[in-house]
Design a protein around this motif. Structure first.
Motif, PDB file in Angstrom:
ATOM      1  N   PHE A  23      55.447 -28.099  37.597  1.00 43.71           N
ATOM      2  CA  PHE A  23      54.596 -27.640  38.821  1.00 43.71           C
ATOM      3  C   PHE A  23      54.998 -26.698  39.890  1.00 43.71           C
ATOM      4  O   PHE A  23      54.500 -26.117  40.702  1.00 43.71           O
ATOM      5  N   GLY A  24      56.438 -26.374  39.427  1.00 45.87           N
ATOM      6  CA  GLY A  24      57.159 -25.250  40.475  1.00 45.87           C
ATOM      7  C   GLY A  24      57.832 -25.843  41.562  1.00 45.87           C
ATOM      8  O   GLY A  24      57.824 -26.893  42.104  1.00 45.87           O
TER       9      GLY A  24
ATOM     10  N   LEU B 151      55.801 -33.547  44.911  1.00 44.22           N
ATOM     11  CA  LEU B 151      54.858 -34.070  44.006  1.00 44.22           C
ATOM     12  C   LEU B 151      55.395 -34.738  42.941  1.00 44.22           C
ATOM     13  O   LEU B 151      54.946 -35.748  42.455  1.00 44.22           O
ATOM     14  N   ALA B 152      56.613 -34.398  42.581  1.00 43.93           N
ATOM     15  CA  ALA B 152      57.662 -35.069  41.429  1.00 43.93           C
ATOM     16  C   ALA B 152      57.971 -36.574  41.962  1.00 43.93           C
ATOM     17  O   ALA B 152      57.678 -37.465  41.448  1.00 43.93           O
TER      18      ALA B 152
ATOM     19  N   PHE C 274      61.219 -32.566  34.950  1.00 44.47           N
ATOM     20  CA  PHE C 274      60.101 -32.118  34.467  1.00 44.47           C
ATOM     21  C   PHE C 274      59.068 -31.516  35.012  1.00 44.47           C
ATOM     22  O   PHE C 274      58.395 -30.775  35.195  1.00 44.47           O
ATOM     23  N   LEU C 275      58.521 -32.602  36.093  1.00 45.42           N
ATOM     24  CA  LEU C 275      57.707 -32.216  37.069  1.00 45.42           C
ATOM     25  C   LEU C 275      57.639 -31.054  37.923  1.00 45.42           C
ATOM     26  O   LEU C 275      57.099 -30.101  38.039  1.00 45.42           O
ATOM     27  N   VAL C 276      58.965 -30.943  38.467  1.00 49.56           N
ATOM     28  CA  VAL C 276      59.542 -29.540  39.277  1.00 49.56           C
ATOM     29  C   VAL C 276      59.411 -28.556  38.225  1.00 49.56           C
ATOM     30  O   VAL C 276      58.733 -27.387  38.810  1.00 49.56           O
TER      31      VAL C 276
ATOM     32  N   VAL D 232      63.871 -38.706  42.602  1.00 53.70           N
ATOM     33  CA  VAL D 232      64.141 -37.838  43.624  1.00 53.70           C
ATOM     34  C   VAL D 232      65.327 -37.037  43.132  1.00 53.70           C
ATOM     35  O   VAL D 232      65.782 -35.762  43.199  1.00 53.70           O
ATOM     36  N   ILE D 233      66.325 -37.888  42.543  1.00 51.94           N
ATOM     37  CA  ILE D 233      67.559 -37.314  41.918  1.00 51.94           C
ATOM     38  C   ILE D 233      67.021 -35.964  40.971  1.00 51.94           C
ATOM     39  O   ILE D 233      67.718 -34.837  41.188  1.00 51.94           O
ATOM     40  N   GLY D 234      66.077 -36.362  40.159  1.00 52.28           N
ATOM     41  CA  GLY D 234      65.697 -35.344  39.068  1.00 52.28           C
ATOM     42  C   GLY D 234      65.082 -34.100  39.640  1.00 52.28           C
ATOM     43  O   GLY D 234      65.366 -33.020  39.285  1.00 52.28           O
ATOM     44  N   ALA D 235      64.257 -34.360  40.769  1.00 56.44           N
ATOM     45  CA  ALA D 235      63.534 -33.186  41.490  1.00 56.44           C
ATOM     46  C   ALA D 235      64.740 -32.402  42.232  1.00 56.44           C
ATOM     47  O   ALA D 235      64.733 -31.376  42.057  1.00 56.44           O
ATOM     48  N   VAL D 236      65.818 -32.961  42.867  1.00 59.21           N
ATOM     49  CA  VAL D 236      66.728 -32.343  43.355  1.00 59.21           C
ATOM     50  C   VAL D 236      67.567 -31.676  42.488  1.00 59.21           C
ATOM     51  O   VAL D 236      67.855 -30.617  42.756  1.00 59.21           O
TER      52      VAL D 236
END
Length: 149
Positions: free
Chosen positions: A77-78, A84-85, A72-74, A121-125
């Motif tokens: 925020f892009g 930042l996530a 969600f944060l990626v 981290v897994i979610g951002a990746v």
């Protein structure tokens, strides 16, 4: 950002409220009545899955709980702000673990910091991987839409 993505913002806030409810409300019953405990008991009955102990399932559940946080944060925020996530995931976990000291029947566990951070981290990746083709297309064509044939 929130005005550009109102639905995603609403879903993210609802998700954060759910995480808050799951992690910061007092436990009314013991662990033995929880779904993870019952799943661990079920898996413990079979030799092939007996290594799935309650502690391992709880660790995996904490990772899974924070994967959407990174995604969600990626998305909000892009891609450039993917880090930042991760940072906010760690900070949110520190806040949760600190607050749990003051909530009845809750225990602050340092393993949760690792599990939740790993989930962020897994979610951002995962979000970076899932949005890579669109980012590449925007870089090449300058438009987020696919070119019509």
């Amino acid at each position: 950002m929130f005005l550009r993505h109102p639905i995603l913002s609403f879903v993210t806030l609802a998700y954060l409220a759910l995480v808050g409810w799951l992690t910061l409300t007092p436990l009314s019953t013991g662990l033995e009545s929880g779904a993870l405990w019952q799943l661990a008991e079920l898996l413990g009955r079979y030799p092939a899955t007996e290594w799935f102990t309650f502690l391992r399932l709880e660790f995996l559940a904490n990772i899974a709980m924070f994967v959407p946080f990174g995604i969600f944060l990626v998305l909000l925020f892009g891609r450039r702000m993917w880090w930042l996530a991760v940072v906010l995931g760690v900070l949110m976990t520190i806040g949760i673990e600190f607050a749990q000291q003051f909530v009845p029947n809750r225990v602050s566990d340092p393993r949760d910091l690792l599990a939740n951070s790993l989930g962020a981290v897994i979610g951002a990746v995962l979000a970076l991987v899932l949005t890579a083709s669109k980012a590449r297309r925007i870089r090449v064509t300058g438009s987020p839409r696919r070119a019509s044939p």
